[in-house]
Enzyme design. Structure first.
Site, PDB file in Angstrom:
ATOM      1  N   CYS A  16       3.113  -5.055   6.925  1.00 14.65           N
ATOM      2  CA  CYS A  16       2.817  -4.701   5.451  1.00 14.65           C
ATOM      3  C   CYS A  16       3.925  -4.053   4.873  1.00 14.65           C
ATOM      4  CB  CYS A  16       1.535  -3.699   5.214  1.00 14.65           C
ATOM      5  SG  CYS A  16      -0.124  -4.535   5.935  1.00 14.65           S
ATOM      6  N   HIS A  68       0.755  -0.987   0.091  1.00 14.49           N
ATOM      7  CA  HIS A  68      -0.161   0.003   0.060  1.00 14.49           C
ATOM      8  C   HIS A  68       0.765   1.260  -0.071  1.00 14.49           C
ATOM      9  CE1 HIS A  68       0.835   0.753   4.405  1.00 14.49           C
ATOM     10  NE2 HIS A  68       0.513  -0.551   4.285  1.00 14.49           N
TER      11      HIS A  68
END
Length: 439
Positions: A342, A326
């Site tokens: 992440c 992301h």
């Protein structure tokens, strides 16, 4: 305070005329009036340490401000002077003492780049800032590393580069090309890194003796824009966690190509998982739902799309639940071990990447702090920090990587030792030239 004020006022009233008034009482009365009625911004305070004593469960750090958000009441400080992961930030406490240049101020007075002393504590909703003050204190300068392999000074073959920093290369043992950059006025190493699509770790590992906020103006820097490809199947997405870099393999007009981006990864306590996965979802303007493991730190359960969303504008969900690739609302965090597991990318990089990656694209997360390759008659090795401390010895790992490719007999042991010492994160020539001379 109220007793002193009453005593001073009584001393004034008892006097029959101006000449008979107690000068001591008059002086005390004047001082107390100033203290009570002048606005706080006019009261000088030496620093936050003096203005607010540190409690038992509180912590103090020094560093540069990288985020100041008066609207969200959040500050973030780059408090790391030697590594890549010590970022301190959080909500400013309602009773926090904020000091700039010796005066009490509000959060709007601070600017990104200010050097501050920050006092903070852990609370049930995360870190809370209890005092913040600009300071002249500086850490001891970093010692200049001894480098004999010439990677600090750019060679004559390096070229200037003006662009976004994103580059795509045909697949070969060493991709990229030599690039140099002359430091301009008010430029920081972080700005230079972002311009050339480099992570914070890459430019700091190469120039550990420079202050990332004050590099020498006019200095020509050789940038880490060449790299050895990871030892993994060249298909889809390969992320080398130890390198903090993503490789995307694709074709252009039938020719195999690779595009590479810097990333952030999980902290040592929340490591990014290794393994083979695939892109399972694509979302524009995602909502960040606070993971159950973090809910004790926050008073909210989710963050809607917008500039304060830590996922940024784009989300590529992996087939392993709760993990994905992301963007970010803090661009300077790219190239650090800072996430909950992440993969973060620069906002401009994820925007490009999101548009070309398809659902079902394979994702391979590997951990290779040492990479080796042969390019023509030269042997190269690229060594990164063992950020997760997975290996007892990078030297043993280097020998194994070279032996697996039948390159060990061609290596100059002294050159290899220098590369292991520097851990510069760029390809280093370790060829034994004496063998070449005997041929």
């Amino acid at each position: 305070m109220s007793y002193s004020f009453k005593a001073a006022f009584a001393g004034l009233r008892r006097s029959r005329n101006q000449q008979q008034r107690n000068p001591v009482a008059l002086l005390l009365f004047s001082i107390l009036c100033c203290v009570l009625f002048l606005p706080p911004s006019h009261l000088p305070v030496a620093n936050a340490g003096e203005a607010r004593a540190m409690g038992r469960d509180e912590h103090v750090s020094h560093g540069r401000l990288i985020v100041v958000s008066p609207n969200s009441n959040i500050v973030i400080v780059d408090a790391d002077q030697s590594g890549r992961q010590r970022i301190v930030g959080g909500k400013v406490a309602p009773d926090a003492i904020l000091v700039k240049d010796g005066k009490k101020v509000n959060l709007k007075a601070y600017r990104v780049g200010d050097y501050v002393k920050i006092l903070w504590r852990y609370t049930s909703i995360g870190k809370q800032i209890v005092s913040l003050a600009t300071t002249d204190e500086r850490p001891a300068p970093r010692p200049a590393p001894v480098r004999s392999n010439g990677i600090i000074q750019p060679s004559q073959t390096q070229v200037s580069y003006n662009g976004s920093g994103l580059y795509t290369s045909q697949i070969r043992p060493i991709i990229g090309y030599k690039v140099s950059h002359v430091v301009g006025p008010k430029e920081t190493l972080l700005k230079i890194a972002r311009k050339y699509s480099l992570g914070y770790n890459e430019i700091i590992d190469l120039y550990p003796h420079y202050d990332p906020w004050l590099p020498p103006v006019g200095q020509r820097l050789a940038l880490p824009t060449e790299r050895i490809l990871p030892d993994a199947r060249q298909q889809g997405i390969v992320i080398n966690i130890a390198e903090l870099r993503l490789y995307y393999y694709h074709k252009r007009n039938g020719i195999p190509m690779v595009t590479t981006y810097p990333v952030s990864i999980g902290t040592p306590s929340h490591q990014t998982p290794l393994g083979r996965y695939h892109i399972a979802s694509k979302t524009v303007d995602p909502t960040w739902t606070v993971p159950s493991s973090l809910r004790h730190k926050y008073s909210f359960r989710s963050v809607p799309p917008g500039p304060d969303n830590p996922l940024g504008k784009y989300w590529l969900g992996l087939s392993i639940r709760a993990y994905g690739i992301h963007g970010t609302d803090i661009a300077w965090s790219v190239g650090r071990t800072i996430t909950q597991g992440c993969i973060r990318m620069y906002p401009e990089d994820i925007e490009r990447f999101f548009g070309v990656v398809k659902m079902g694209t394979k994702v391979n997360l590997v951990y290779q702090p040492v990479k080796a390759a042969r390019d023509g008659n030269k042997i190269y090795i690229e060594i990164h920090r063992d950020v997760y401390q997975k290996h007892l010895s990078l030297g043993s790992l280097a020998r194994r990587a070279l032996s697996d490719k039948d390159l060990w007999p061609l290596v100059d042991r002294h050159k290899l030792a220098v590369a292991l010492r520097d851990q510069s994160g760029v390809p280093v020539d370790i060829t034994d030239d004496s063998l070449q001379a005997r041929r």
